[in-house]
Structures are given as C-alpha cells and as structure tokens.
Write a protein that holds these residues in place. Sequence first.
Motif, PDB file in Angstrom:
ATOM      1  N   ILE A  61       0.856  -1.179   0.000  1.00  0.00           N
ATOM      2  CA  ILE A  61       0.000   0.000   0.000  1.00  0.00           C
ATOM      3  C   ILE A  61       0.897   1.235   0.000  1.00  0.00           C
ATOM      4  N   HIS A  62       0.708   2.097  -0.995  1.00  0.00           N
ATOM      5  CA  HIS A  62       1.402   3.383  -1.043  1.00  0.00           C
ATOM      6  C   HIS A  62       0.369   4.498  -0.961  1.00  0.00           C
ATOM      7  N   ALA A  63       0.829   5.708  -0.739  1.00  0.00           N
ATOM      8  CA  ALA A  63      -0.086   6.839  -0.678  1.00  0.00           C
ATOM      9  C   ALA A  63       0.675   8.126  -0.945  1.00  0.00           C
ATOM     10  N   SER A  64      -0.043   9.097  -1.511  1.00  0.00           N
ATOM     11  CA  SER A  64       0.508  10.436  -1.691  1.00  0.00           C
ATOM     12  C   SER A  64      -0.410  11.408  -0.979  1.00  0.00           C
ATOM     13  N   SER A  65       0.086  12.627  -0.744  1.00  0.00           N
ATOM     14  CA  SER A  65      -0.711  13.593   0.004  1.00  0.00           C
ATOM     15  C   SER A  65      -1.988  13.919  -0.746  1.00  0.00           C
ATOM     16  N   GLY A  66      -3.081  14.062  -0.011  1.00  0.00           N
ATOM     17  CA  GLY A  66      -4.376  14.367  -0.614  1.00  0.00           C
ATOM     18  C   GLY A  66      -4.728  15.829  -0.449  1.00  0.00           C
ATOM     19  N   THR A  67      -5.809  16.257  -1.108  1.00  0.00           N
ATOM     20  CA  THR A  67      -6.164  17.668  -1.094  1.00  0.00           C
ATOM     21  C   THR A  67      -6.927  18.083   0.156  1.00  0.00           C
ATOM     22  N   THR A  68      -7.361  17.146   0.978  1.00  0.00           N
ATOM     23  CA  THR A  68      -8.078  17.505   2.198  1.00  0.00           C
ATOM     24  C   THR A  68      -7.423  16.899   3.424  1.00  0.00           C
ATOM     25  N   GLY A  69      -6.168  16.565   3.336  1.00  0.00           N
ATOM     26  CA  GLY A  69      -5.488  15.950   4.461  1.00  0.00           C
ATOM     27  C   GLY A  69      -5.434  14.447   4.365  1.00  0.00           C
ATOM     28  N   LYS A  70      -6.434  13.831   3.699  1.00  0.00           N
ATOM     29  CA  LYS A  70      -6.416  12.391   3.497  1.00  0.00           C
ATOM     30  C   LYS A  70      -5.525  12.048   2.305  1.00  0.00           C
ATOM     31  N   PRO A  71      -4.666  11.041   2.433  1.00  0.00           N
ATOM     32  CA  PRO A  71      -3.789  10.693   1.310  1.00  0.00           C
ATOM     33  C   PRO A  71      -4.546   9.987   0.187  1.00  0.00           C
ATOM     34  N   THR A  72      -3.984  10.062  -1.012  1.00  0.00           N
ATOM     35  CA  THR A  72      -4.487   9.281  -2.137  1.00  0.00           C
ATOM     36  C   THR A  72      -3.838   7.914  -2.063  1.00  0.00           C
ATOM     37  N   VAL A  73      -4.638   6.881  -1.868  1.00  0.00           N
ATOM     38  CA  VAL A  73      -4.144   5.533  -1.597  1.00  0.00           C
ATOM     39  C   VAL A  73      -4.088   4.710  -2.880  1.00  0.00           C
ATOM     40  N   VAL A  74      -2.995   3.976  -3.061  1.00  0.00           N
ATOM     41  CA  VAL A  74      -2.866   3.048  -4.185  1.00  0.00           C
ATOM     42  C   VAL A  74      -2.374   1.701  -3.652  1.00  0.00           C
ATOM     43  N   CYS A  75      -2.928   0.618  -4.195  1.00  0.00           N
ATOM     44  CA  CYS A  75      -2.628  -0.726  -3.706  1.00  0.00           C
ATOM     45  C   CYS A  75      -2.050  -1.590  -4.826  1.00  0.00           C
ATOM     46  N   TYR A  76      -1.305  -2.619  -4.419  1.00  0.00           N
ATOM     47  CA  TYR A  76      -0.616  -3.482  -5.377  1.00  0.00           C
ATOM     48  C   TYR A  76      -0.749  -4.948  -4.962  1.00  0.00           C
ATOM     49  N   THR A  77      -1.011  -5.808  -5.937  1.00  0.00           N
ATOM     50  CA  THR A  77      -0.889  -7.247  -5.729  1.00  0.00           C
ATOM     51  C   THR A  77       0.552  -7.649  -6.029  1.00  0.00           C
ATOM     52  N   HIS A  78       0.855  -8.917  -5.824  1.00  0.00           N
ATOM     53  CA  HIS A  78       2.197  -9.413  -6.163  1.00  0.00           C
ATOM     54  C   HIS A  78       2.487  -9.198  -7.642  1.00  0.00           C
ATOM     55  N   ASP A  79       1.500  -9.492  -8.500  1.00  0.00           N
ATOM     56  CA  ASP A  79       1.712  -9.319  -9.940  1.00  0.00           C
ATOM     57  C   ASP A  79       1.884  -7.845 -10.313  1.00  0.00           C
ATOM     58  N   ASP A  80       1.168  -6.953  -9.611  1.00  0.00           N
ATOM     59  CA  ASP A  80       1.344  -5.517  -9.848  1.00  0.00           C
ATOM     60  C   ASP A  80       2.780  -5.089  -9.557  1.00  0.00           C
ATOM     61  N   ILE A  81       3.336  -5.609  -8.479  1.00  0.00           N
ATOM     62  CA  ILE A  81       4.723  -5.280  -8.123  1.00  0.00           C
ATOM     63  C   ILE A  81       5.673  -5.773  -9.215  1.00  0.00           C
ATOM     64  N   GLN A  82       5.372  -6.942  -9.773  1.00  0.00           N
ATOM     65  CA  GLN A  82       6.213  -7.479 -10.834  1.00  0.00           C
ATOM     66  C   GLN A  82       6.132  -6.600 -12.096  1.00  0.00           C
ATOM     67  N   ILE A  83       4.938  -6.130 -12.419  1.00  0.00           N
ATOM     68  CA  ILE A  83       4.764  -5.247 -13.578  1.00  0.00           C
ATOM     69  C   ILE A  83       5.502  -3.933 -13.349  1.00  0.00           C
ATOM     70  N   TRP A  84       5.367  -3.381 -12.156  1.00  0.00           N
ATOM     71  CA  TRP A  84       6.044  -2.134 -11.808  1.00  0.00           C
ATOM     72  C   TRP A  84       7.564  -2.309 -11.921  1.00  0.00           C
ATOM     73  N   SER A  85       8.050  -3.424 -11.388  1.00  0.00           N
ATOM     74  CA  SER A  85       9.486  -3.709 -11.475  1.00  0.00           C
ATOM     75  C   SER A  85       9.923  -3.809 -12.934  1.00  0.00           C
ATOM     76  N   GLU A  86       9.087  -4.449 -13.745  1.00  0.00           N
ATOM     77  CA  GLU A  86       9.420  -4.615 -15.162  1.00  0.00           C
ATOM     78  C   GLU A  86       9.542  -3.272 -15.878  1.00  0.00           C
ATOM     79  N   THR A  87       8.535  -2.388 -15.679  1.00  0.00           N
ATOM     80  CA  THR A  87       8.571  -1.127 -16.420  1.00  0.00           C
ATOM     81  C   THR A  87       9.652  -0.189 -15.897  1.00  0.00           C
ATOM     82  N   MET A  88       9.999  -0.293 -14.612  1.00  0.00           N
ATOM     83  CA  MET A  88      11.137   0.492 -14.117  1.00  0.00           C
ATOM     84  C   MET A  88      12.446  -0.086 -14.625  1.00  0.00           C
ATOM     85  N   CYS A  89      12.506  -1.397 -14.785  1.00  0.00           N
ATOM     86  CA  CYS A  89      13.686  -2.034 -15.379  1.00  0.00           C
ATOM     87  C   CYS A  89      13.866  -1.539 -16.813  1.00  0.00           C
TER      88      CYS A  89
END
Length: 433
Positions: free
Chosen positions: A87-115
């Motif tokens: 689970i990652h998050a960035s600062s939100g416009t009302t104090g609440k962060p913008t939340v983003v989630c990843y499965t194992h396969d999502d992490i693999q895709i992210w690793s691939e495109t950064m590679c």
Amino acid sequence: MNDLLLKDFVDRRAMERIQLERMQDTLRRVYDNVAFYRRAFDAAGVKPEDLRSLADLCKFPFTEKTDLRDHYPFGLLATDQKNVVRIHASSGTTGKPTVVCYTHDDIQIWSETMCRTLQLGGCTEHDIVQNSYGYGLFTGGLGAHYGAERLGCSVIPMGGGATEKQLLLIRDFGTTAICCTPSFFIHMIEEAEKIGMDFRQTKLRIGFFGAEPWTDAMRRLIEEKSGIKAFDIFGLSEVIGPGVSADCEAHCGLHVFEDHYYPEIVDSVTGEVLPPGEEGELVFTTITKQAMPVIRYRTHDISRLNYEKCACGRTIVRMDKVQRRSDDMLIIRGVNLFPSQVESVLLTVKGVEPHYQLVVTREGAMDELEIRVEVTQQIFSDAVGGLEMLRERISSRIKEIIGLSAKITLVEPGTIERSMGKARRVQDLRKLK
C-alpha cells in the motif's frame, strides 16, 4: 536483446492486439468488482462488451483524482484485500492521502517497467545504482529500487537528503547510476564543488531524474557540470508510480510502456479524444494492473503523443515532456501540492484569516515555498512571541499534513491582494526554461 527490451520494439498492430485484449479484460474486472466503476459505466450507458476496438474506449467515463479521495481508502479495490501486498499513498487535497494498492503481480509489472526505464538510459546488470528517491509511502523510492534489482544492478537504498553522505557513497562505493529529483542532483553538484569533488573523477555515468518538472536547459546544465548522461522519467502513483514512461538517448520524447499503461490525449475542456500530434491533456488506462486499476485517469498534465518509430529503433509511443498542467497543482521538490491543501490546513488554525498566497521560487537548484498568511488584527497586534508560536504551529501542520517544509510569513489583515474573480493563490516565480 533480452525479453524485456523486445517489448519496446513490438510491431504496432501486434501492440494494438495486446492492448485490446488486456483492456477488455480490465473493463470486465472493474465492472464486476468495483461498485464505483459499475455505477459510472451504467450512468454512461456502456458495458465492458461495448469495447470492440481501441477507439471504443472514448465511450467510457473518465476517472478523476477526486474519485480516489471520495472512495478512501480501499473503495476502488478490484480484488480481495488478502491479495494486496503493498500500500502506497501520496498527500491528498483535504489531508487524506491518495491511496494506491498493489498485488504481487502488480509489483512485478512495476518492477518490469522500471527495469525497462533504466535500460532506456543504458543501465545494465553491471551498474551500481544509488537510489536517492524517498522511500516509504512515496512511490518513487521502492519503484526505482525494485526496477534496478530486476535488472540485476547492485542497489544502494540511500533515500533522499543527507547530501554529504550521498557524495561520500558516490565516491567510495563507485556508484555508476543515480536516481533522484533533478533539483536535488544539481544541489549535490553545488555541494560537491564546495568540497573540491569533481563528478568526472568518479564512476558516475548515468542519472535518472523525475518527480518534478525540469527542462532541457537543466539537462544540459547537469551534463555539463557532472559529465553524466541525464534521462527523464515520468510516472504517477495513481497509475503505478515511476516507470510509466522515460526518454532514451535520442531525447525526442518519453517512451510510454503502453503494453501496461494505455495513453490518450484529450481536450481538457470537452474531453474529446485528440489525434496523434495534437497537444492536450494526458489520460491513462491501466490494462494489466490488478489491485486498483484506473480507467481513463485524467492526469491534468499537458502533452502530445507521437507514434512514429524513434531514432533509437523503439516502436512504442512517445509522449512530450510535461512542463505544464490544466489545473492548479504545483510540484515542489517532488511533492504534489494543491492550494486547497494549504487552505484546509489553515482553516484548522485559530487566529488566521481565510486569505493566503503561495510563492514558489527556485534558489539555485532547489524549489522554495513561502506561504503568506493573513492573521486577525488581534493576533497581529499581539506580542512577537505569540506571532512566532502561531508561525511555528502553521509550519508544523503544513509539514505534517502535506509533507513539505515551507517558510511561513504572517501578514497584517488586508495585505494580500483581493480579486473580483478567481482568487490568485499562487505566484510561481520559478524559471522553467
């Protein structure tokens, strides 16, 4: 050529077949598993099976950043919570962060495109990569880290700040590639000059810079002063993080990894899809992401797309470097900032008026933020100690909620210019040429 590199040279028709199949699957999954998308599709009068060609995507509704905030924290999950491994998050416009989630396969895709991002700059398994992006909830650090490890590099998980130690490790560890914001690297160059350190005498040869707007002039400055090759990388948390696109040695646009992140350019007012080559707002649909896919996500970044084969031989689409937006968001030292975020913080502090102004400057290589805030007449007439306590309270709250250090200037009531129309909240005095 390895398998990941081959993906950048796929025939256009083959790429479109891949995209269509993946997009159809993604639309079906979000319709079946995310109540927000089911309601949005129904309201627009479309079903997943209405996507018979890539051109049909324009029938589907957009996703906005506010949609993520309105369904905080996990309302847009398209999978069971047990499948979420990050689970990652960035600062939100009302104090609440913008939340983003990843499965194992999502992490693999992210690793691939950064590679693939690192490969675009000529990075190989023989490189020692000093990762100076921030770790933690910010997506930059771990995104670059996993991509470098996927490539087989030796990774130094340095994180941001600590300039003196950064320079020490570059020299002593034989760092050959660095990942950080461009402004921070220029700051490192300036600090190195003060201690008589010449980057040309180190093994550093490549830099991957992103998370804030920068220019070709800044690229030339970096390369002239350090002797390295500088590459631009682009990403956003809502899509995946860094690794959505990056430039190559031709420096004629950033290659989008469109087998995972499908781009469109739309008119920012009408939402109409614009043809290749026309400037407009950049929109992304994730076509392989599992945990939290986004459909037609409006980035508010202004760019254009080029489908011609690049001089480097790659066939994947290129986007122009982003240097402006269609909304009022600022990017300061890698942090996304809306004036409304500052306003939401100020409204919780007793003794201030609802009038403020953000002044952004660039001192040397680093962005500086000043927040000018009107206080009540009673507070302004109070003892100096009371004003200082209020200033520190505001500064602390801004740092805590938004994640930025800012100079707080308290001013007398009526000092900040009033407007008959939309309030002029921002003075961006940076020279981005």
